[in-house]
Scaffold this active site. Structure first.
Site, mmCIF file in Angstrom:
data_model
loop_
_atom_site.group_PDB
_atom_site.id
_atom_site.type_symbol
_atom_site.label_atom_id
_atom_site.label_comp_id
_atom_site.label_asym_id
_atom_site.label_seq_id
_atom_site.Cartn_x
_atom_site.Cartn_y
_atom_site.Cartn_z
ATOM 1 N N LYS A 60 -60.947 12.347 -56.303
ATOM 2 C CA LYS A 60 -59.793 11.699 -56.929
ATOM 3 C C LYS A 60 -59.291 12.516 -58.123
ATOM 4 O O LYS A 60 -58.092 12.733 -58.286
ATOM 5 C CB LYS A 60 -60.177 10.288 -57.378
ATOM 6 C CG LYS A 60 -59.012 9.501 -57.897
ATOM 7 C CD LYS A 60 -59.436 8.098 -58.276
ATOM 8 C CE LYS A 60 -58.401 7.501 -59.221
ATOM 9 N NZ LYS A 60 -58.960 6.463 -60.056
ATOM 10 N N ASP B 131 -55.972 4.735 -56.137
ATOM 11 C CA ASP B 131 -56.650 3.941 -57.164
ATOM 12 C C ASP B 131 -56.515 2.463 -56.785
ATOM 13 O O ASP B 131 -56.096 2.135 -55.673
ATOM 14 C CB ASP B 131 -56.067 4.242 -58.555
ATOM 15 C CG ASP B 131 -54.715 3.584 -58.769
ATOM 16 O OD1 ASP B 131 -54.104 3.118 -57.769
ATOM 17 O OD2 ASP B 131 -54.253 3.508 -59.919
#
Ligand code: SF4
Length: 221
Positions: free
Chosen positions: A129, A147
Site C-alpha cells: 500500500k 484503504d
C-alpha cells in the site's frame, strides 16, 4: 441486491460515468498528507499506517525540520526518533522501518527515493500500500490503493464483492482505466468522507446514486 445490480447495469458500463462525475464533484481530491519532496512523501506514508493523515501532518510539521536527509534518521539514537514520531502510534515499529529504509536508500539508491515500484517494495517496512501511494504520487501508479474508504465504496458501488484489500485491488485494476489508477482512490476517499460515510451514506445528494446498487434513494442526475 441482485435486483439492484440489474437495475444499475454492468460495472464496466458504469465505471466511466462514476469516475467522471466524482472527478467533477471532488475536483480538489488529492492526497491529504503534506510533503514537499519524495523523501517527505515516503516518510509521511510510512507514518500514516494505523493513524489519520491529520495526525501525521501534525507530527511531520516539526519532524521534517529536523530530519531533512536519510542520514539524519540514522544520526540520532533510535529512542530519539521514537520520541519524535511517538504521536503517530506504533512508534517502535515505525522507527525501525524508517531507519532500515534510510539505510537502504543511502546504500542502494544514492540517498534518493526510487521511482521503481519493485525497488520501493524492497525497502524495509514498506508494504504494498505504501509503495502504491508513493508511486502514484510520483506519477507512475502500479496499482490502486485500497484503504478503508476505497474498500467500502467499491463494495457499495458494486465494483467488487471481495473483502480482502488485495483481491479488491485485483478487481479494480481490471475495471478502472490505467490512466485513472492514481486519482481513483482519491475520488473514492473524498466521496467517502464527504458523502458516502460509513454509518450514514447521504444517497439523496450523491452524484452517482443512479449508478449505485446500494443507493437508498433515487433522484435524477
Ligand atoms: S448512492 Fe449512497 S451508497 Fe451509493 S455511493 Fe452514493 S452515498 Fe454511497
Amino acid at each position: 441486491m441482485a435486483e439492484a445490480r440489474r437495475r444499475v447495469g454492468p460495472k464496466r458500463a458504469r465505471i466511466g460515468p462514476i469516475i467522471d462525475r466524482l472527478a467533477a464533484e471532488h475536483a480538489d481530491a488529492a492526497i491529504a498528507l503534506k510533503f514537499s519532496n519524495p523523501l517527505e512523501l515516503l516518510v509521511s506514508v510510512m507514518l500514516s499506517a494505523q493513524t489519520t493523515d491529520v495526525n501525521v501532518n501534525r507530527v511531520t510539521q516539526t519532524l521534517f525540520e529536523k530530519y531533512g536527509r536519510p542520514e539524519d534518521y540514522l544520526a540520532v539514537p533510535v529512542e530519539e526518533l521514537e520520541r519524535d514520531i511517538f504521536a503517530t502510534g506504533f512508534y517502535r515499529q515505525k522507527a525501525k522501518a524508517l531507519r532500515g529504509t534510510m539505510q537502504m536508500l543511502i546504500e542502494d539508491h544514492g540517498g534518493e527515493v526510487p521511482t521503481d515500484f519493485d525497488a520501493l517494495l524492497r525497502l524495509p517496512g514498506v508494504a504494498r500500500k505504501t509503495a502504491n501511494v508513493v508511486a502514484a504520487e510520483r506519477g507512475s501508479p502500479q496499482g490502486i490503493v485500497v484503504d478503508t474508504h476505497v474498500r467500502r465504496l467499491s463494495q457499495r458501488l458494486g465494483l467488487t464483492r471481495e473483502e480482502d484489500p488485495v483481491k479488491i485491488e485485483h478487481d479494480l485494476v481490471k475495471l478502472v482505466p490505467r490512466a485513472d489508477w492514481g486519482r481513483f482512490p482519491h475520488l473514492l476517499i473524498w466521496h467517502g468522507r464527504r458523502v458516502c460515510e460509513a454509518r450514514r451514506p447521504a444517497c439523496e445528494r450523491c452524484v452517482v446514486n443512479d449508478l449505485c446498487p446500494s443507493a437508498r434513494y433515487q433522484t435524477s442526475v
